[in-house]
Design an enzyme around this catalytic site. Structure first.
Site, PDB file in Angstrom:
ATOM      1  N   ILE A   1       0.847  -1.190   0.000  1.00  0.00           N
ATOM      2  CA  ILE A   1       0.000   0.000   0.000  1.00  0.00           C
ATOM      3  C   ILE A   1       0.881   1.238   0.000  1.00  0.00           C
ATOM      4  O   ILE A   1       1.742   1.395   0.880  1.00  0.00           O
ATOM      5  CB  ILE A   1      -0.932   0.014   1.242  1.00  0.00           C
ATOM      6  CG1 ILE A   1      -1.740  -1.290   1.344  1.00  0.00           C
ATOM      7  CG2 ILE A   1      -1.845   1.242   1.194  1.00  0.00           C
ATOM      8  CD1 ILE A   1      -2.731  -1.543   0.226  1.00  0.00           C
ATOM      9  N   LYS A   2       0.652   2.112  -0.982  1.00  0.00           N
ATOM     10  CA  LYS A   2       1.450   3.338  -1.055  1.00  0.00           C
ATOM     11  C   LYS A   2       0.808   4.428  -0.196  1.00  0.00           C
ATOM     12  O   LYS A   2      -0.374   4.737  -0.350  1.00  0.00           O
ATOM     13  CB  LYS A   2       1.557   3.821  -2.504  1.00  0.00           C
ATOM     14  CG  LYS A   2       2.541   2.995  -3.321  1.00  0.00           C
ATOM     15  CD  LYS A   2       2.508   3.372  -4.774  1.00  0.00           C
ATOM     16  CE  LYS A   2       3.596   4.335  -5.137  1.00  0.00           C
ATOM     17  NZ  LYS A   2       3.658   4.544  -6.603  1.00  0.00           N
ATOM     18  N   ILE A   3       1.642   4.970   0.688  1.00  0.00           N
ATOM     19  CA  ILE A   3       1.221   6.060   1.563  1.00  0.00           C
ATOM     20  C   ILE A   3       2.175   7.233   1.302  1.00  0.00           C
ATOM     21  O   ILE A   3       3.401   7.058   1.381  1.00  0.00           O
ATOM     22  CB  ILE A   3       1.326   5.639   3.063  1.00  0.00           C
ATOM     23  CG1 ILE A   3       0.490   4.386   3.359  1.00  0.00           C
ATOM     24  CG2 ILE A   3       0.952   6.808   3.983  1.00  0.00           C
ATOM     25  CD1 ILE A   3      -1.015   4.583   3.357  1.00  0.00           C
TER      26      ILE A   3
END
Ligand code: E4P
Length: 220
Positions: free
Chosen positions: A90-92
């Protein structure tokens, strides 16, 4: 250097999977918005299915599009539930207010790709918070007038031993790929056309053509 594809296009994913060098795929909201409008997680599932069908469970990054920390956390958890894929990340986006999101997700065993990185300091904090990947936007950093290769080297030094891997994105040409890799980036994510360009050289084609011509004369 590990080669990742920076695309959400299903045809490009299929082609990249057929090449043998693909180790991961990265997407972001801009990249997704280039594809026909559809369900976000559903489209990522299609990419994941292509990887599974090809028996190549490569890393696959999907980015949250919520604007606040609570929304990002909720969305990340939803993506993890909705997308059936073991190597999902998951890209944050990196920011003071997202450090807690990174730490919370990492604590839940979620692979977090901390994105939109500009500095080595951001990378040091992302690694400390438990990021699996830290994405430095290589050519955008160059556009700021900063020595992007030095940023990669500094990040590498600061996060040594953390287990966090550096991904260089925002790649505009083959020289960017080589430059950031030689500076120590673990991974490079780039559009398909640049990986194809890197595999090609006119002289390689010309030299092999001469071999085939010589052989054709000999074998007939
Ligand atoms: C990386 O993960 C990003 O998707 C990407 O490389 C962004 O770069 P660009 O928008 O400058 O092409």
């Amino acid at each position: 250097m590990q080669a990742f594809l920076d695309s959400a296009n299903l045809e490009e994913v299929k082609i990249a999977l057929s090449k043998g060098w693909l180790r991961g795929i990265t997407t972001n909201p801009t990249i997704m918005a280039r594809e026909p409008k559809t369900n976000y997680a559903g489209h990522i599932q299609k990419i994941a299915d292509l990887c599974q069908e090809a028996n190549q469970p490569v890393s696959l990054s999907i980015e949250v599009f919520a604007r606040d920390a609570a929304g990002m956390l909720q969305q990340a958890r939803e993506f993890v539930k909705e997308v059936r894929y073991p190597s999902l990340a998951i890209k944050i986006p990196v920011a003071p207010e997202t450090m807690g999101v990174i730490a919370a997700l990492a604590g839940e065993g979620v692979r977090v790709n901390v994105t939109c990185g500009v500095t080595s300091g951001q990378g040091a904090l992302a690694a400390a918070a438990g990021a699996t990947f830290y994405s430095l936007f290589f050519h955008r950093i160059k556009d700021l007038g900063t020595d992007a290769a030095q940023t990669v080297r500094d990040t590498k030094t600061l996060i040594a031993g953390s287990g966090t891997q550096i991904i260089c994105g925002s790649i505009r040409n083959v020289d960017d790929i080589l430059e950031c890799s030689l500076a120590g980036s673990d991974i490079v994510t780039a559009p398909l056309k640049l990986w194809e360009e890197m595999a090609h050289h006119a002289k390689s084609v010309e030299w092999n053509e001469k071999f085939l011509q010589d052989f054709a004369a000999w074998i007939k």
